[in-house]
Design an enzyme around this catalytic site. Structure first.
Site, PDB file in Angstrom:
ATOM      1  N   GLN A 195      45.189 109.093  74.974  1.00  0.00           N
ATOM      2  CA  GLN A 195      44.429 109.421  73.773  1.00  0.00           C
ATOM      3  C   GLN A 195      43.196 110.236  74.140  1.00  0.00           C
ATOM      4  O   GLN A 195      42.553 109.914  75.146  1.00  0.00           O
ATOM      5  CB  GLN A 195      44.001 108.134  73.057  1.00  0.00           C
ATOM      6  CG  GLN A 195      43.469 108.367  71.652  1.00  0.00           C
ATOM      7  CD  GLN A 195      42.989 107.060  71.014  1.00  0.00           C
ATOM      8  OE1 GLN A 195      42.446 106.183  71.683  1.00  0.00           O
ATOM      9  NE2 GLN A 195      43.173 106.922  69.716  1.00  0.00           N
ATOM     10  N   ASP A 206      37.902 114.364  71.090  1.00  0.00           N
ATOM     11  CA  ASP A 206      37.041 113.277  71.562  1.00  0.00           C
ATOM     12  C   ASP A 206      35.668 113.314  70.897  1.00  0.00           C
ATOM     13  O   ASP A 206      34.972 112.287  70.840  1.00  0.00           O
ATOM     14  CB  ASP A 206      36.874 113.355  73.087  1.00  0.00           C
ATOM     15  CG  ASP A 206      37.939 112.562  73.820  1.00  0.00           C
ATOM     16  OD1 ASP A 206      38.866 112.071  73.154  1.00  0.00           O
ATOM     17  OD2 ASP A 206      37.856 112.447  75.057  1.00  0.00           O
ATOM     18  N   TYR A 266      34.831 104.139  63.227  1.00  0.00           N
ATOM     19  CA  TYR A 266      34.979 102.699  63.348  1.00  0.00           C
ATOM     20  C   TYR A 266      34.178 101.951  62.278  1.00  0.00           C
ATOM     21  O   TYR A 266      34.736 101.169  61.501  1.00  0.00           O
ATOM     22  CB  TYR A 266      34.501 102.246  64.728  1.00  0.00           C
ATOM     23  CG  TYR A 266      35.326 102.725  65.894  1.00  0.00           C
ATOM     24  CD1 TYR A 266      36.167 101.861  66.579  1.00  0.00           C
ATOM     25  CD2 TYR A 266      35.249 104.042  66.342  1.00  0.00           C
ATOM     26  CE1 TYR A 266      36.914 102.280  67.670  1.00  0.00           C
ATOM     27  CE2 TYR A 266      35.990 104.481  67.425  1.00  0.00           C
ATOM     28  CZ  TYR A 266      36.821 103.601  68.089  1.00  0.00           C
ATOM     29  OH  TYR A 266      37.567 104.034  69.158  1.00  0.00           O
ATOM     30  N   HIS A 291      45.343  97.115  66.150  1.00  0.00           N
ATOM     31  CA  HIS A 291      45.936  98.459  66.193  1.00  0.00           C
ATOM     32  C   HIS A 291      47.462  98.418  66.134  1.00  0.00           C
ATOM     33  O   HIS A 291      48.094  99.435  65.823  1.00  0.00           O
ATOM     34  CB  HIS A 291      45.516  99.179  67.475  1.00  0.00           C
ATOM     35  CG  HIS A 291      44.284 100.009  67.333  1.00  0.00           C
ATOM     36  ND1 HIS A 291      44.144 100.984  66.357  1.00  0.00           N
ATOM     37  CD2 HIS A 291      43.125 100.026  68.048  1.00  0.00           C
ATOM     38  CE1 HIS A 291      42.960 101.556  66.489  1.00  0.00           C
ATOM     39  NE2 HIS A 291      42.325 100.992  67.499  1.00  0.00           N
ATOM     40  N   GLU A 326      40.827 103.674  62.966  1.00  0.00           N
ATOM     41  CA  GLU A 326      39.775 102.800  63.476  1.00  0.00           C
ATOM     42  C   GLU A 326      39.039 101.991  62.406  1.00  0.00           C
ATOM     43  O   GLU A 326      38.646 100.857  62.665  1.00  0.00           O
ATOM     44  CB  GLU A 326      38.773 103.615  64.300  1.00  0.00           C
ATOM     45  CG  GLU A 326      39.377 104.241  65.540  1.00  0.00           C
ATOM     46  CD  GLU A 326      39.912 103.224  66.546  1.00  0.00           C
ATOM     47  OE1 GLU A 326      39.634 102.009  66.395  1.00  0.00           O
ATOM     48  OE2 GLU A 326      40.614 103.646  67.483  1.00  0.00           O
ATOM     49  N   HIS A 385      40.638  93.607  68.411  1.00  0.00           N
ATOM     50  CA  HIS A 385      40.627  94.995  67.939  1.00  0.00           C
ATOM     51  C   HIS A 385      41.902  95.717  68.380  1.00  0.00           C
ATOM     52  O   HIS A 385      42.583  96.355  67.569  1.00  0.00           O
ATOM     53  CB  HIS A 385      39.391  95.712  68.483  1.00  0.00           C
ATOM     54  CG  HIS A 385      39.279  97.141  68.047  1.00  0.00           C
ATOM     55  ND1 HIS A 385      38.566  97.526  66.935  1.00  0.00           N
ATOM     56  CD2 HIS A 385      39.805  98.277  68.571  1.00  0.00           C
ATOM     57  CE1 HIS A 385      38.663  98.839  66.794  1.00  0.00           C
ATOM     58  NE2 HIS A 385      39.402  99.325  67.780  1.00  0.00           N
ATOM     59  N   GLU A 386      42.230  95.615  69.670  1.00  0.00           N
ATOM     60  CA  GLU A 386      43.418  96.319  70.155  1.00  0.00           C
ATOM     61  C   GLU A 386      44.691  95.737  69.541  1.00  0.00           C
ATOM     62  O   GLU A 386      45.636  96.472  69.247  1.00  0.00           O
ATOM     63  CB  GLU A 386      43.480  96.256  71.684  1.00  0.00           C
ATOM     64  CG  GLU A 386      42.230  96.771  72.402  1.00  0.00           C
ATOM     65  CD  GLU A 386      41.791  98.158  71.959  1.00  0.00           C
ATOM     66  OE1 GLU A 386      42.637  98.964  71.529  1.00  0.00           O
ATOM     67  OE2 GLU A 386      40.579  98.447  72.034  1.00  0.00           O
ATOM     68  N   GLU A 415      45.209 100.669  72.908  1.00  0.00           N
ATOM     69  CA  GLU A 415      46.219  99.924  72.178  1.00  0.00           C
ATOM     70  C   GLU A 415      47.648 100.372  72.467  1.00  0.00           C
ATOM     71  O   GLU A 415      48.480 100.435  71.553  1.00  0.00           O
ATOM     72  CB  GLU A 415      45.944 100.023  70.676  1.00  0.00           C
ATOM     73  CG  GLU A 415      46.023 101.425  70.080  1.00  0.00           C
ATOM     74  CD  GLU A 415      44.745 102.241  70.112  1.00  0.00           C
ATOM     75  OE1 GLU A 415      44.672 103.244  69.383  1.00  0.00           O
ATOM     76  OE2 GLU A 415      43.810 101.882  70.870  1.00  0.00           O
ATOM     77  N   ASN A 416      47.967 100.674  73.708  1.00  0.00           N
ATOM     78  CA  ASN A 416      49.325 101.103  74.027  1.00  0.00           C
ATOM     79  C   ASN A 416      50.319 100.041  73.548  1.00  0.00           C
ATOM     80  O   ASN A 416      50.154  98.858  73.844  1.00  0.00           O
ATOM     81  CB  ASN A 416      49.459 101.319  75.533  1.00  0.00           C
ATOM     82  CG  ASN A 416      48.463 102.334  76.048  1.00  0.00           C
ATOM     83  OD1 ASN A 416      48.340 103.432  75.523  1.00  0.00           O
ATOM     84  ND2 ASN A 416      47.715 101.958  77.068  1.00  0.00           N
TER      85      ASN A 416
END
Length: 605
Positions: free
Chosen positions: A140, A374, A382, A298, A317, A294-295, A270-271
């Protein structure tokens, strides 16, 4: 299995793939990992969503890749195809354009990565918790193209299978079905049956061991870290069950964590099936596990329903932050979750002040064409995104908002969502049922307006009242040691709030008294240390210098290290010191961090 989806109607300014008609649906990857050369080499076979027409061209994104051959079919020995690489853009890389004869259903490329591939971090044994080298990817936002040719847009999904060959004493893992033990052959086969966008492609190779936490959850870590991680993440199954209770079934079968070396540039990634996490959340008291929540969140917002382009990043997010805090509230109570809301709102206020209250970068919908995406990975997506959902919750009530979110995830599973499409769905499914609601929440001001709209709901945390009382006592002249009894049971969040409330003008002697009372410099909690060290830099508190240098040399998490370098740059003699430290620390940082820091620490004119 859901079909691979096509991108939304709005074009993606960060991918070359939209310039060709052909779309991919499945990847077969075969790679060898070479730690000596620091390269990946092998073949990538792409199966197309539909056979090629009369004049079709497949366009893939590539950055720093070397191609040796391109062939039709599923083997590199197939008929050679005409191909070419376009101009090299410093952000987007190159377009790999492949001419497709009519009826072509798949193509295969043989390629290798460059030694400086931005997604890959190659770590020497001394940079790990053990005695072996380590490799991990961070794809990402648009770095997947630096380790595999792909249609690197969040709006384009595909399934994949992979064969990865590594040194026989190391374990390989991907964002896929994973092994739980070492294979002496060093060859690992992976399968990902759910379609994902390229930014969720992930690979890690290292001296890793696995510990189960439940039938569907577990943790991978270097052996020296595994016991600590297993203790820290004991509530993982409860988190997954809580998330399912809130917003529907978990769609990815297993949910495992991989604890990476400390150079990992983010808190987590969050893969799918295998969240990557930083060891900086191993606090020893399970106090920083909201990052894991959080992850996990996702797995619904982002992985299941994905922002169509990086201009729509808030859709990933904002929902995830709201969902994360609902999980934490369910597990640990409303007062605990309220602390997270207050800390998040403070971070949002800081970001708005830093960007400028009228900056278009404080809109939820971004316009990042021509820029690195980015640039949009800020607290706006977020925390402003979460604040919009809090404003909706306050006006329609939790039951209605929860029903809306649950249906949203179910209706758009394995699809991309852009801001226009979301606004249209929000109106139809929620706002239009209550006349005047859209105007009341000021929807346009959230999406395309700067700062925090007046319709935002104030946040407060009862547990911070005692912290604010202690800060008031300190401001009134109380000795830090006198505050110790009241502070004995504070969580990490209360300490971070306390440190954030200290005046930035404290002198070194005042910090010394605080340090004597609370031992901040010796803290093993990275959140506390990262909140404390900027004060020590500003005040010239020399007793913390060694801790600062150790932290910057060891930790690569961008959230922590950028403010520390900024603090150094703002002090007398600080720029030279910052550059000296950075020169020593830079080899330990991922490209995601060095891209930011190279610009920050560049020599002035």
């Amino acid at each position: 299995m859901p079909p691979a989806s096509l991108p939304p109607s709005s074009p993606d300014p960060h991918s070359h793939a939209g310039t060709g008609p052909a779309r991919v649906r499945h990847l077969a990857l075969d790679l060898a990992v070479d730690f000596t050369a620091r390269t990946l080499a092998g073949t990538a076979t792409w199966h197309l969503a539909a056979p090629a027409g009369a004049a079709d061209v497949l366009v893939l994104d590539a950055r720093g890749l070397t191609f040796e051959a391109v062939a039709a079919g599923t083997h590199i020995e197939g008929p050679a195809l005409a191909w070419g690489l376009g101009p090299d853009d410093p952000v987007l890389g190159q377009a790999l354009r492949i001419a497709l004869p009519p009826g072509t259903a798949a193509i295969t490329t043989r390629y290798r990565t460059g030694p400086g591939a931005a997604a890959l971090q190659w770590l020497a044994p001394g940079q790990t918790a053990g005695t072996e080298p380590f490799l991990f990817t961070q794809s990402q936002a648009i770095l997947a193209r630096s380790w595999l040719p792909c249609q690197d847009s969040p709006g384009i999904r595909f399934t994949y299978e992979a064969t990865v060959r590594v040194p026989p004493h190391l374990l390989a893992l991907m964002s896929a079905e994973n092994p739980q033990r070492l294979d002496p052959s060093g060859t690992y086969c992976f399968r990902m049956a759910q379609p994902i966008p390229a930014y969720l492609m992930a690979l890690a190779v290292g001296d890793l061991a696995f510990a189960p936490l439940s039938e569907r959850t577990g943790v991978y870590a270097e052996p020296a870290t595994l016991a600590t991680a297993t203790y820290e993440f004991a509530d993982l199954e409860r988190m997954v069950a809580t998330a399912e209770h809130l917003y529907g079934p978990y769609s990815w079968e297993r949910y495992d964590l991989l604890v990476l070396p400390p150079s990992f540039p983010f808190g987590g990634m969050e893969n799918p099936r295998l969240t990557f996490v930083t060891p900086t959340i191993l606090a020893g008291d399970r106090s920083l596990t909201s990052l894991v929540a959080h992850e996990l969140a996702h797995s619904w917002s982002g992985n299941l329903v994905t922002n169509g382009t990086w201009n729509d990043f808030w859709l990933n997010e904002g929902f995830t932050v709201y969902f994360e805090r609902r999980i934490m509230e369910q597990l640990y109570g409303r007062p605990y979750a309220d602390m997270l809301q207050v800390l998040g709102r403070a971070a949002l206020a800081h970001t708005i002040a830093e960007l400028g209250p009228t900056s278009p970068d404080t809109h939820l919908r971004l316009h990042l064409a021509g820029r690195d995406p980015d640039d949009g990975l800020t607290d706006i997506a977020y925390e402003k995104g979460c604040a919009l959902l809090l404003a909706l919750e306050a006006r329609v009530g939790r039951p209605r908002l929860d029903a809306f979110i649950k249906e949203y995830f179910a209706h758009f599973s394995f699809q991309a969502m852009d801001t226009d499409a979301f606004v249209a769905y929000l109106r139809t499914a929620l706002l239009d049922a209550t006349p005047g609601l859209e105007a009341e929440i000021q929807l346009a001001a959230w999406v395309d307006g700067p700062g925090l709209p007046a319709a935002a709901v104030p946040v407060a945390a009862a547990r911070f009242a005692a912290v604010d009382g202690a800060l008031a006592q300190l401001a009134g002249g109380a000795a830090p040691a006198a505050l110790a009894p009241a502070a004995a049971g504070w969580s990490s969040h209360e300490w971070v709030h306390f440190l954030g409330g200290l005046p930035p003008t404290l002198v070194a002697s005042s910090l010394g008294a605080l340090d004597d009372a609370f031992h901040f410099t010796a803290s093993g909690n990275a959140e506390i240390l990262a909140a404390w060290l900027p004060h020590t830099v500003r005040a010239g508190y020399g007793a913390a210098d060694a801790a600062l240098e150790k932290f910057l040399l060891r930790v690569g998490r961008r959230k922590f290290i950028v403010p520390l370098y900024q603090a150094l740059l703002a002090t007398a003699g600080g720029p030279a010191r910052a550059r000296r430290l950075y020169a020593a620390a830079r080899p330990n940082y991922h490209a995601v961090a060095t891209t930011t820091l190279d610009a920050l620490l560049a020599e002035g004119p």
